[in-house]
Design a protein around this motif. Structure first.
Motif, PDB file in Angstrom:
ATOM      1  N   SER A 122       4.629  -0.966   8.000  1.00 14.77           N
ATOM      2  CA  SER A 122       3.398  -0.672   7.396  1.00 14.77           C
ATOM      3  C   SER A 122       2.208  -1.153   8.065  1.00 14.77           C
ATOM      4  CB  SER A 122       3.503  -1.626   6.028  1.00 14.77           C
ATOM      5  OG  SER A 122       4.554  -0.996   5.275  1.00 14.77           O
ATOM      6  N   SER A 123       2.270  -1.875   9.143  1.00 13.21           N
ATOM      7  CA  SER A 123       0.993  -2.404   9.800  1.00 13.21           C
ATOM      8  C   SER A 123       0.680  -1.616  10.906  1.00 13.21           C
ATOM      9  CB  SER A 123       1.361  -3.997  10.229  1.00 13.21           C
ATOM     10  OG  SER A 123       2.417  -3.808  11.492  1.00 13.21           O
ATOM     11  N   LEU A 128       1.695   8.096  11.758  1.00 11.75           N
ATOM     12  CA  LEU A 128       2.362   8.049  10.702  1.00 11.75           C
ATOM     13  C   LEU A 128       3.725   8.728  10.548  1.00 11.75           C
ATOM     14  CD1 LEU A 128       2.773   6.913   7.435  1.00 11.75           C
ATOM     15  CD2 LEU A 128       1.380   8.987   6.751  1.00 11.75           C
ATOM     16  N   ILE A 145       6.388   1.543   2.717  1.00 12.66           N
ATOM     17  CA  ILE A 145       5.719   2.090   3.933  1.00 12.66           C
ATOM     18  C   ILE A 145       4.618   3.309   3.781  1.00 12.66           C
ATOM     19  CG2 ILE A 145       5.902   3.005   6.360  1.00 12.66           C
ATOM     20  CD1 ILE A 145       8.367   1.458   6.205  1.00 12.66           C
ATOM     21  N   GLN A 149       0.532   2.921   4.214  1.00 12.75           N
ATOM     22  CA  GLN A 149      -0.195   3.781   5.207  1.00 12.75           C
ATOM     23  C   GLN A 149      -1.297   4.639   4.645  1.00 12.75           C
ATOM     24  OE1 GLN A 149      -0.205   3.373   8.252  1.00 12.75           O
ATOM     25  NE2 GLN A 149       1.948   2.547   9.047  1.00 12.75           N
ATOM     26  N   ARG A 152      -4.293   3.093   3.466  1.00 14.53           N
ATOM     27  CA  ARG A 152      -5.209   2.750   4.772  1.00 14.53           C
ATOM     28  C   ARG A 152      -5.898   3.943   5.058  1.00 14.53           C
ATOM     29  NH1 ARG A 152      -4.331   4.291   9.770  1.00 14.53           N
ATOM     30  NH2 ARG A 152      -1.832   4.989   9.179  1.00 14.53           N
ATOM     31  N   THR A 269      -5.385  -3.265   4.765  1.00 14.56           N
ATOM     32  CA  THR A 269      -6.509  -2.355   5.193  1.00 14.56           C
ATOM     33  C   THR A 269      -7.786  -3.272   5.186  1.00 14.56           C
ATOM     34  OG1 THR A 269      -5.511  -0.605   4.070  1.00 14.56           O
ATOM     35  CG2 THR A 269      -7.733  -0.127   4.583  1.00 14.56           C
TER      36      THR A 269
END
Length: 355
Positions: A122-123, A128, A145, A149, A152, A269
């Motif tokens: 996820s980070s 993607l 996840i 994403q 973000r 984010t």
């Protein structure tokens, strides 16, 4: 758009209407990049409310071609003079990625109790499709996840126009075009962009259709094959469709799933935005370049969204696109390395529990 049923067509039409209305409203109140930000927000809200929004899969490549064309058409020969500044910003990009992955992954593990696979996948700020491909093999929770994403991507799309409105930075005049490409020229440029985009996709280039289209449009412009700008209605349509594409990524995500991952996604984010802003500010003290342009080049948003914002805000899209390509290449190396460490950590924990 094969196999598009009447129901599917009506959903697509609803999506376009919502995107255009949201973009028009945001533009009417004077927000920078309003057509893009407003359309993304409108379709996101509709998707989360359960409305049947959708974009046909075949339309996505059309959107990518339009974005690449628009980015390439805004490149000028003066862009090449910025090359001397790139080593500084690229070094900052590498450092920034390491800090973002380490800090947000640790935060999601420590405070939200996500397993390391979910937290660190996820980070990762970008790539993607690659991230989700790895998640599909059993690393982490794929649903959480994708929610983090997508949050973000949406938040970064919104953050830049808001920042340009309220912060005392980047009072950057956008050059107003006076001559525009005609239908025949547009058609020829689009065909060339589509052809090169398909080649890039075949070669497995990250974001191949967008980058291929931009490469073709840039080469044609710098080669003197055309000098005029993309017609404004087509640019607005590109922004609306791009916003709709960003918002439609929330389709299929239930409210309970969203709420379970949203807090961690928003905080991650926000941390990412803070890190990018700090790094961009430091780099802006070392190179002669608008802060907002550096921010877009260093930001970990989707290349299509950041490229469209670059066009809307009048920045050098060649700089922005190049940094996003290099970011994706860096992540292509970093993601497998981090996954190896995650797997080793999981095996060590499993062995401890077994003993």
């Amino acid at each position: 758009m094969p196999h598009l049923t009447l129901r599917g067509f009506l959903s697509f039409l609803l999506t376009l209407v919502l995107a255009a209305a949201g973009g028009g409203l945001a533009s009417a109140v004077g927000l920078p990049a309003g057509w893009l930000m407003g359309s993304a927000l409108a379709v996101t809200i509709a998707a989360m409310a359960g409305l049947p929004v959708r974009l046909p899969d075949g339309l996505r490549n059309v959107i990518f071609i339009l974005i690449g064309m628009s980015m390439g058409a805004t490149v000028s020969p003066d862009s090449l003079s910025l090359l001397a500044s790139w080593p500084i910003s690229l070094a900052a990009l590498a450092l920034e990625l390491a800090v973002i992955i380490a800090t947000t992954g640790w935060m999601l593990t420590r405070f939200f109790k996500l397993d390391p696979g979910t937290a660190y996948l996820s980070s990762f700020p970008g790539h993607l499709s690659f991230v989700m491909g790895i998640a599909a093999t059993g690393v982490g929770d794929a649903r959480q996840i994708v929610i983090i994403q997508v949050i973000r991507i949406l938040m970064l799309t919104i953050a830049v126009p808001i920042g340009a409105t309220f912060l005392p930075i980047d009072h950057f005049e956008i050059k107003q075009a006076t001559a525009f490409l005609g239908p025949l020229q547009l058609g020829l440029v689009a065909l060339g962009c589509a052809a090169v985009g398909l080649v890039f996709m075949r070669l497995k280039v990250p974001a191949g259709m967008v980058l291929g289209a931009m490469a073709a449009a840039t080469a044609a412009k710098l080669g003197g094959l055309y000098t005029d700008a993309i017609p404004l209605p087509l640019v607005v349509l590109t922004f609306v469709l791009t916003g709709a594409m960003i918002g439609s990524r929330f389709v299929g995500i239930t409210r309970s799933e969203f709420l379970a991952a949203a807090k961690g996604g928003v905080i991650a984010t926000a941390m990412t935005v803070g890190i990018v802003t700090l790094v961009a500010f430091i780099v802006s003290q070392l190179v002669d370049m608008p802060f907002g342009q550096l921010w877009l080049g260093l930001s970990p948003g989707a290349i299509e969204g950041m490229g469209a914002l670059g066009i809307a805000l009048g920045y050098d899209t060649a700089f922005i696109a190049a940094h996003h390509v290099i970011r994706l290449l860096m992540l292509s190396v970093a993601i497998p390395v981090v996954v190896v460490f995650i797997r080793r950590h999981e095996r060590a924990l499993a062995q401890q529990r077994h003993n």
